[in-house]
Write a protein that holds these residues in place. Structure first.
Motif, short mmCIF file in Angstrom:
data_model
loop_
_atom_site.label_atom_id
_atom_site.label_comp_id
_atom_site.label_asym_id
_atom_site.label_seq_id
_atom_site.Cartn_x
_atom_site.Cartn_y
_atom_site.Cartn_z
N THR A 46 0.83 -1.20 0.00
CA THR A 46 0.00 0.00 0.00
C THR A 46 0.86 1.25 0.00
O THR A 46 2.04 1.23 0.37
CB THR A 46 -0.95 0.04 1.21
N LEU A 47 0.25 2.37 -0.41
CA LEU A 47 0.94 3.65 -0.47
C LEU A 47 0.73 4.45 0.81
O LEU A 47 -0.34 4.41 1.42
CB LEU A 47 0.43 4.47 -1.66
N PHE A 48 1.76 5.21 1.17
CA PHE A 48 1.70 6.14 2.29
C PHE A 48 2.19 7.49 1.78
O PHE A 48 2.98 7.56 0.85
CB PHE A 48 2.61 5.69 3.44
N ASP A 49 1.71 8.57 2.39
CA ASP A 49 2.29 9.88 2.09
C ASP A 49 3.34 10.18 3.15
O ASP A 49 3.12 9.99 4.35
CB ASP A 49 1.22 10.97 2.01
N ASP A 50 4.51 10.60 2.69
CA ASP A 50 5.64 10.84 3.59
C ASP A 50 6.31 12.17 3.26
O ASP A 50 6.09 12.76 2.19
CB ASP A 50 6.65 9.70 3.48
N TYR A 51 7.14 12.60 4.17
CA TYR A 51 7.94 13.82 4.00
C TYR A 51 8.92 13.62 2.85
O TYR A 51 9.70 12.65 2.85
CB TYR A 51 8.66 14.14 5.31
N CYS A 52 8.90 14.49 1.88
CA CYS A 52 9.69 14.32 0.66
C CYS A 52 11.20 14.37 0.89
O CYS A 52 11.97 13.88 0.06
CB CYS A 52 9.33 15.40 -0.36
N GLY A 53 11.61 14.97 2.00
CA GLY A 53 13.05 15.09 2.27
C GLY A 53 13.65 13.89 2.97
O GLY A 53 14.87 13.82 3.15
N GLN A 54 12.82 12.94 3.38
CA GLN A 54 13.33 11.75 4.06
C GLN A 54 14.19 10.93 3.10
O GLN A 54 13.83 10.72 1.94
CB GLN A 54 12.19 10.88 4.57
N LYS A 55 15.34 10.46 3.58
CA LYS A 55 16.25 9.66 2.76
C LYS A 55 15.82 8.19 2.86
O LYS A 55 15.82 7.61 3.94
CB LYS A 55 17.69 9.81 3.26
N GLN A 56 15.47 7.61 1.71
CA GLN A 56 15.06 6.22 1.71
C GLN A 56 15.21 5.62 0.31
O GLN A 56 15.61 6.31 -0.64
CB GLN A 56 13.63 6.07 2.20
N ALA A 57 14.89 4.36 0.18
CA ALA A 57 15.02 3.67 -1.11
C ALA A 57 13.91 4.11 -2.06
O ALA A 57 12.98 4.84 -1.67
CB ALA A 57 14.95 2.16 -0.88
N PHE A 58 14.00 3.67 -3.31
CA PHE A 58 13.04 4.10 -4.32
C PHE A 58 13.01 3.07 -5.45
O PHE A 58 13.87 2.19 -5.53
CB PHE A 58 13.40 5.48 -4.86
N ILE A 59 12.02 3.21 -6.33
CA ILE A 59 11.86 2.28 -7.44
C ILE A 59 11.77 3.07 -8.74
O ILE A 59 10.95 3.98 -8.87
CB ILE A 59 10.61 1.42 -7.28
N CYS A 60 12.62 2.73 -9.70
CA CYS A 60 12.58 3.32 -11.03
C CYS A 60 11.94 2.34 -12.01
O CYS A 60 11.98 1.13 -11.81
CB CYS A 60 13.98 3.63 -11.54
#
Length: 214
Positions: A198-212
């Motif tokens: 599921t999707l969550f809304d989070d703070y955009c500046g948080q450093k975390q993984a991602f999917i391209c």
């Protein structure tokens, strides 16, 4: 596969493996990796193939489990458009799960720099397939991954970064709530997918993984 589209085979990265039971498509006597690839390309359900004890084994999963190792490595069937050593074809999605810890803005730029974009999960099928990929093949330490959605332009109006995307968002039942527990003084304007799919809304500046995706 669309008419005129061709397949290539590339070695599965060493950090991709499955804990699930592999799904076998065929077993065929062969000692040639090239022949094995040709056989796999003839089966629409074959997504990867490997040689083991002079046998070509085709899988609908991306990889065998650890009890049945490949003698020369596993090779996955990919569209020519799915290039890049870290990208893999999975259920018609050319996907890369990155373990780099970046902000949403940095992750967006990273994907664009490699000819891709943050993944757009604008359908139930893509959302489920991405969840399955993370569950079965991602073995890193992160459990939240930035995706290409935000309400940065207008608060409360969620949009995907790709023009023409649908308005499908598989938010968790408690989301979006414009709140991040770790950063309560900042607004939560960027979406990420959690390991429950599921999707969550989070703070955009948080450093975390991602999917391209390409």
């Amino acid at each position: 596969m669309n008419k005129g589209e061709s397949w290539i085979f590339k070695k599965l990265p060493d950090d991709i493996f499955s804990t699930a039971t592999p799904e076998f498509v065929f077993q065929h006597a062969s000692s040639s990796l090239e022949e094995c690839a040709v056989i796999c390309s003839k089966y629409s359900s074959c997504n990867s193939a490997y040689l083991h004890q002079s046998t070509c084994i085709g899988l609908s999963s991306l990889s065998p489990d650890s009890s049945h190792p490949a003698s020369v490595g596993t090779y996955t069937k990919q569209r020519e458009a799915c290039q890049g050593s870290k990208f893999l074809e999975y259920k018609d999605i050319c996907i890369m799960v990155s373990d780099l810890a970046l902000s949403w803005y940095e992750a967006k730029q990273y994907c664009e720099d490699v000819g891709a974009h943050l993944i757009v999960l604008d359908s139930e099928r893509k959302s489920n397939s991405t969840y399955e990929f993370i569950k079965n093949y991602y073995k890193g330490s992160f459990n939240e991954f930035y995706v290409g959605a935000s309400d940065l332009a207008v608060e409360g109006k969620w949009e995907w970064i790709v023009p023409g995307a649908s308005n499908y968002f598989n938010f968790h039942e408690t989301q979006p709530n414009n709140y991040h527990i770790k950063y309560p003084t900042f607004t939560a304007d960027c979406a990420d997918i959690h390991t429950d799919g599921t999707l969550f809304d989070d703070y955009c500046g948080q450093k975390q993984a991602f999917i391209c995706e390409i």
